[in-house]
Design a protein around this motif. Structure first.
Motif, PDB file in Angstrom:
ATOM      1  N   ARG A  91      -7.299   1.985  -6.954  1.00 50.62           N
ATOM      2  CA  ARG A  91      -5.904   2.405  -7.132  1.00 50.62           C
ATOM      3  C   ARG A  91      -5.820   3.421  -8.265  1.00 50.62           C
ATOM      4  O   ARG A  91      -6.751   3.557  -9.065  1.00 50.62           O
ATOM      5  CB  ARG A  91      -4.989   1.218  -7.441  1.00 50.62           C
ATOM      6  N   ARG A  92      -4.708   4.116  -8.345  1.00 49.62           N
ATOM      7  CA  ARG A  92      -4.505   5.098  -9.402  1.00 49.62           C
ATOM      8  C   ARG A  92      -3.548   4.545 -10.449  1.00 49.62           C
ATOM      9  O   ARG A  92      -2.562   3.892 -10.114  1.00 49.62           O
ATOM     10  CB  ARG A  92      -3.961   6.405  -8.816  1.00 49.62           C
ATOM     11  N   ALA A  93      -3.833   4.851 -11.716  1.00 44.86           N
ATOM     12  CA  ALA A  93      -3.010   4.323 -12.795  1.00 44.86           C
ATOM     13  C   ALA A  93      -2.977   5.301 -13.954  1.00 44.86           C
ATOM     14  O   ALA A  93      -3.926   6.053 -14.186  1.00 44.86           O
ATOM     15  CB  ALA A  93      -3.536   2.971 -13.267  1.00 44.86           C
ATOM     16  N   GLY A 123      -2.470  -3.353  -3.750  1.00 42.86           N
ATOM     17  CA  GLY A 123      -2.459  -2.014  -3.185  1.00 42.86           C
ATOM     18  C   GLY A 123      -1.459  -1.067  -3.807  1.00 42.86           C
ATOM     19  O   GLY A 123      -1.153  -0.027  -3.227  1.00 42.86           O
ATOM     20  N   THR A 124      -0.939  -1.383  -4.986  1.00 41.37           N
ATOM     21  CA  THR A 124       0.087  -0.567  -5.626  1.00 41.37           C
ATOM     22  C   THR A 124      -0.519   0.278  -6.740  1.00 41.37           C
ATOM     23  O   THR A 124      -1.301  -0.217  -7.551  1.00 41.37           O
ATOM     24  CB  THR A 124       1.186  -1.475  -6.233  1.00 41.37           C
ATOM     25  N   ASP A 125      -0.140   1.552  -6.805  1.00 38.28           N
ATOM     26  CA  ASP A 125      -0.518   2.411  -7.915  1.00 38.28           C
ATOM     27  C   ASP A 125       0.423   2.142  -9.095  1.00 38.28           C
ATOM     28  O   ASP A 125       1.482   1.535  -8.922  1.00 38.28           O
ATOM     29  CB  ASP A 125      -0.473   3.875  -7.503  1.00 38.28           C
ATOM     30  N   THR A 149       0.825  -1.191   0.000  1.00 37.73           N
ATOM     31  CA  THR A 149       0.000   0.000   0.000  1.00 37.73           C
ATOM     32  C   THR A 149       0.864   1.248   0.000  1.00 37.73           C
ATOM     33  O   THR A 149       1.813   1.374   0.763  1.00 37.73           O
ATOM     34  CB  THR A 149      -0.937  -0.008   1.218  1.00 37.73           C
ATOM     35  N   GLY A 150       0.511   2.198  -0.881  1.00 36.92           N
ATOM     36  CA  GLY A 150       1.256   3.442  -0.955  1.00 36.92           C
ATOM     37  C   GLY A 150       2.428   3.396  -1.904  1.00 36.92           C
ATOM     38  O   GLY A 150       3.109   4.405  -2.105  1.00 36.92           O
TER      39      GLY A 150
END
Length: 260
Positions: free
Chosen positions: A61-63, A35-37, A10-11
């Motif tokens: 999540r952001r991508a 939990g990985t962007d 995460t993060g």
């Protein structure tokens, strides 16, 4: 294991080259689930890449998808500057955590028919490109970060028609050990993952679409089938978790036991 990876990742932010399809897509989705962007790259098919970005975004999540020809070394400086801008604009950071050098291509041919053009293209994508892309991104990789390079089971066993491709992957395995040695002072681990034969569109979909080839591979594999993208992506996500923080300079074959 999945909960442990989720908590540890995460993060984090990863770059996965060739993340719009095949093993890159499976890796990107597995990392997002942990939990990985993500920043994924694509060479020409923006629609595939956007589909992956939308799938990741749906998980919370952001991508971002960024165009990159992994064999065009002259473009890497501009790509690194673009990554730096994206990191600051989207995440408010000046670094990322994981680099997965996955992008690849394949030109089959016996040794007597290898052309200089196909050899150079394989070298640019699979060896020269990996070296110089990593070099351009070194200042953006966080201390304590991780690099995973992709190799192939073909560096251990020989498949007719793959001499040039397998030789590039053999070079990547040596390069990985040198990266691990030289980047250790920054706490960056570097490992190489060597998939066996996988059912993707790689090589024209030979393993996936040719029933005879698929059956031959299954008969040559201890676990009795050809590999799937879902066999590789979660393994890379696990390798990038804190549970594997003490693993570096290793070649890890993920082939289901081909040609034992």
């Amino acid at each position: 294991m999945s909960d442990q990876i989720q908590n540890n990742a995460t993060g984090k932010i990863a770059i996965v080259t060739g993340g719009g399809r095949g093993l890159g897509r499976a890796t990107a989705l597995s990392l997002a689930a942990a939990g990985t962007d993500m920043i994924i790259t694509y060479r020409s098919n923006r629609q595939e890449a956007d589909t992956v970005v939308n799938t990741i975004s749906a998980t919370g999540r952001r991508a971002v998808a960024v165009q990159l020809d992994a064999g065009n070394i002259a473009s890497f400086e501009a790509f690194a500057a673009q990554v730096q801008s994206i990191l600051l604009g989207k995440w408010g950071r000046d670094s990322f955590d994981f680099l997965v050098n996955n992008a690849g291509t394949y030109y089959p041919g016996p040794i007597g028919q290898i052309t200089e053009e196909s050899f150079d293209q394989l070298c640019n994508v699979h060896f020269k490109g990996v070296l110089f892309l990593t070099q351009q991104l070194l200042s953006l990789i966080a201390d304590g970060g991780r690099i995973v390079n992709l190799s192939s089971g073909l560096t251990r066993f020989a498949g007719p028609g793959s001499a040039a491709y397998a030789s590039m992957k053999g070079a990547i395995e040596v390069l990985t050990r040198y990266m691990a040695k030289e980047l250790a002072g920054r706490g960056i681990t570097v490992n190489v993952v060597a998939p066996g034969a996988i059912e993707t569109d790689f090589g024209g979909g030979l393993v996936r679409d040719n029933d005879q080839v698929n059956k031959m591979i299954a008969a040559s594999t201890a676990l009795g089938r050809a590999g799937l993208p879902g066999d590789i992506g979660p393994m890379i996500a696990a390798l990038l978790s804190d549970a594997n923080r003490w693993v570096t300079a290793q070649r890890i074959e993920v082939s289901g036991g081909m040609f034992l």
